[in-house]
Design a protein around this motif. Structure first.
Motif, mmCIF file in Angstrom:
data_model
loop_
_atom_site.group_PDB
_atom_site.id
_atom_site.type_symbol
_atom_site.label_atom_id
_atom_site.label_comp_id
_atom_site.label_asym_id
_atom_site.label_seq_id
_atom_site.Cartn_x
_atom_site.Cartn_y
_atom_site.Cartn_z
ATOM 1 N N GLY A 63 -39.046 17.012 -4.455
ATOM 2 C CA GLY A 63 -39.203 15.947 -5.421
ATOM 3 C C GLY A 63 -40.611 15.985 -5.979
ATOM 4 N N MET A 64 -40.750 15.690 -7.262
ATOM 5 C CA MET A 64 -42.071 15.614 -7.888
ATOM 6 C C MET A 64 -42.169 14.331 -8.704
ATOM 7 N N TYR A 65 -43.364 13.741 -8.675
ATOM 8 C CA TYR A 65 -43.596 12.430 -9.279
ATOM 9 C C TYR A 65 -44.983 12.430 -9.903
ATOM 10 N N VAL A 66 -45.057 12.091 -11.178
ATOM 11 C CA VAL A 66 -46.345 12.053 -11.866
ATOM 12 C C VAL A 66 -47.105 10.795 -11.456
ATOM 13 N N VAL A 67 -48.254 10.996 -10.805
ATOM 14 C CA VAL A 67 -49.099 9.873 -10.398
ATOM 15 C C VAL A 67 -49.897 9.358 -11.588
ATOM 16 N N GLY A 68 -50.499 10.276 -12.355
ATOM 17 C CA GLY A 68 -51.286 9.875 -13.506
ATOM 18 C C GLY A 68 -52.289 10.936 -13.896
ATOM 19 N N THR A 69 -53.097 10.628 -14.886
ATOM 20 C CA THR A 69 -54.126 11.546 -15.372
ATOM 21 C C THR A 69 -55.501 10.998 -15.044
ATOM 22 N N PHE A 70 -56.470 11.901 -14.906
ATOM 23 C CA PHE A 70 -57.847 11.506 -14.605
ATOM 24 C C PHE A 70 -58.789 12.312 -15.480
ATOM 25 N N ASP A 71 -59.657 11.596 -16.213
ATOM 26 C CA ASP A 71 -60.574 12.235 -17.152
ATOM 27 C C ASP A 71 -62.018 12.233 -16.661
ATOM 28 N N GLY A 72 -62.204 11.953 -15.376
ATOM 29 C CA GLY A 72 -63.540 11.843 -14.823
ATOM 30 C C GLY A 72 -64.034 10.418 -14.759
ATOM 31 N N GLU A 73 -63.269 9.506 -15.382
ATOM 32 C CA GLU A 73 -63.665 8.101 -15.402
ATOM 33 C C GLU A 73 -62.579 7.198 -14.850
ATOM 34 N N ARG A 74 -61.350 7.325 -15.391
ATOM 35 C CA ARG A 74 -60.263 6.448 -14.976
ATOM 36 C C ARG A 74 -59.011 7.242 -14.651
ATOM 37 N N LEU A 75 -58.260 6.719 -13.690
ATOM 38 C CA LEU A 75 -56.924 7.220 -13.400
ATOM 39 C C LEU A 75 -55.937 6.400 -14.211
ATOM 40 N N ARG A 76 -55.230 7.067 -15.112
ATOM 41 C CA ARG A 76 -54.277 6.382 -15.985
ATOM 42 C C ARG A 76 -52.857 6.673 -15.509
ATOM 43 N N ARG A 77 -52.101 5.618 -15.255
ATOM 44 C CA ARG A 77 -50.747 5.720 -14.722
ATOM 45 C C ARG A 77 -49.712 5.714 -15.842
ATOM 46 N N PRO A 78 -48.594 6.424 -15.686
ATOM 47 C CA PRO A 78 -47.527 6.373 -16.698
ATOM 48 C C PRO A 78 -46.904 4.987 -16.786
ATOM 49 N N HIS A 79 -46.411 4.655 -17.973
ATOM 50 C CA HIS A 79 -45.725 3.369 -18.144
ATOM 51 C C HIS A 79 -44.367 3.379 -17.436
ATOM 52 N N ALA A 80 -43.721 4.534 -17.383
ATOM 53 C CA ALA A 80 -42.419 4.670 -16.736
ATOM 54 C C ALA A 80 -42.461 5.876 -15.795
ATOM 55 N N PRO A 81 -41.681 5.845 -14.717
ATOM 56 C CA PRO A 81 -41.708 6.957 -13.759
ATOM 57 C C PRO A 81 -41.297 8.283 -14.412
ATOM 58 N N LEU A 82 -42.046 9.333 -14.095
ATOM 59 C CA LEU A 82 -41.707 10.697 -14.510
ATOM 60 C C LEU A 82 -41.442 11.491 -13.242
ATOM 61 N N THR A 83 -40.195 11.879 -13.032
ATOM 62 C CA THR A 83 -39.806 12.495 -11.764
ATOM 63 C C THR A 83 -38.896 13.699 -11.976
ATOM 64 N N LEU A 84 -38.831 14.531 -10.951
ATOM 65 C CA LEU A 84 -37.891 15.655 -10.920
ATOM 66 C C LEU A 84 -37.421 15.826 -9.478
ATOM 67 N N TYR A 85 -36.128 16.048 -9.312
ATOM 68 C CA TYR A 85 -35.565 16.268 -7.971
ATOM 69 C C TYR A 85 -34.549 17.402 -8.030
ATOM 70 N N ARG A 86 -34.629 18.299 -7.071
ATOM 71 C CA ARG A 86 -33.676 19.403 -6.989
ATOM 72 C C ARG A 86 -33.290 19.659 -5.536
ATOM 73 N N GLU A 87 -32.020 20.042 -5.320
ATOM 74 C CA GLU A 87 -31.546 20.543 -4.034
ATOM 75 C C GLU A 87 -31.167 22.004 -4.215
ATOM 76 N N LEU A 88 -31.568 22.849 -3.269
ATOM 77 C CA LEU A 88 -31.475 24.296 -3.432
ATOM 78 C C LEU A 88 -30.550 24.931 -2.396
ATOM 79 N N ARG A 89 -29.979 26.048 -2.799
ATOM 80 C CA ARG A 89 -29.198 26.876 -1.886
ATOM 81 C C ARG A 89 -30.134 27.577 -0.900
ATOM 82 N N PRO A 90 -29.834 27.560 0.401
ATOM 83 C CA PRO A 90 -30.678 28.264 1.365
ATOM 84 C C PRO A 90 -30.749 29.761 1.074
#
Length: 219
Positions: free
Chosen positions: A31-58
């Motif tokens: 699973g992957m989830y976007v926490v936010g961006t950082f420009d050296g000053e502030r951490l900016r969070r997304p307004h809505a969740p940005l996610t990805l989920y996958r299940e894989l064949r062994p």
């Protein structure tokens, strides 16, 4: 920030596997989830969740039953229904490139050594373009806390962290749930680190207000 330095995009990643090391054992889900961006000053969070989920064949017949007991995944089902690793990792690389959009993607995890080892190995083994995080763009959440708290490793686990830093999201051993949970922990720790940088090191019950000064929504 120097003109040539890209702002960071922090992506929390969590994996569930059927053993301790990639190659011998298989990545079963991530699973992957976007926490936010950082420009050296502030951490900016997304307004809505940005996610990805996958299940894989062994990819091998080797597995540890105790690993499956922890994550609750049905390996037989994934043998029949799991995504092809090539497709899954190509999807993941394309998703990272899309959400990064001019930023440097940085994978964050708890502990990063485990999740990174599987994600990086799978990207390099199955994705034609390789890892979208390069070979080293990763941060360990526990290390961030240990450095800021000035404590030893044995006293830097989540159960030793102040309550104000802990996420509200549960830890379920579902890869997406846990990516979100540890992403919230990272955001709280990052806000604390920025506050300490600005000369106010003490945690208090007013945590939401001090977090708000340095954690803002993405434009």
């Amino acid at each position: 920030m120097p003109d040539h330095a890209r702002p960071d995009l922090y992506i929390s990643a969590d994996v569930e596997t059927d053993g301790p090391v990639p190659g011998v054992y298989s990545l079963l889900s991530f699973g992957m989830y976007v926490v936010g961006t950082f420009d050296g000053e502030r951490l900016r969070r997304p307004h809505a969740p940005l996610t990805l989920y996958r299940e894989l064949r062994p990819i091998s017949e080797t597995f540890q039953p105790e690993a499956l007991e922890v994550n609750g995944l049905n390996r037989d089902r994934l043998v029949a229904e799991g995504a092809d690793p090539v497709t899954a990792m190509e999807d993941a690389a394309a998703w990272v490139a899309d959400v990064a959009n001019g930023h440097r993607p940085v994978l964050v995890a708890y502990p990063v050594a485990f999740d990174w080892s599987f994600m990086y190995w799978y990207f390099e083994r199955f994705c034609p373009t390789g890892s979208p995080f390069g070979h080293s763009s990763c941060l360990d959440i526990r290390t961030l806390y240990q450095a800021q708290a000035g404590t030893v490793f044995d006293l830097s686990s989540k159960r030793h962290m102040p309550a104000e830093l802990l996420p509200e999201a549960p830890h379920t051993h579902n890869a997406l749930d846990d990516a979100i949970e540890q992403g919230e922990l990272f955001a709280n720790l990052f806000a604390w680190a920025l506050r300490r940088r600005d000369g106010a090191p003490t945690l208090s019950s007013t945590a939401p207000s001090w977090m708000a000064r340095r954690v803002v929504p993405l434009a």
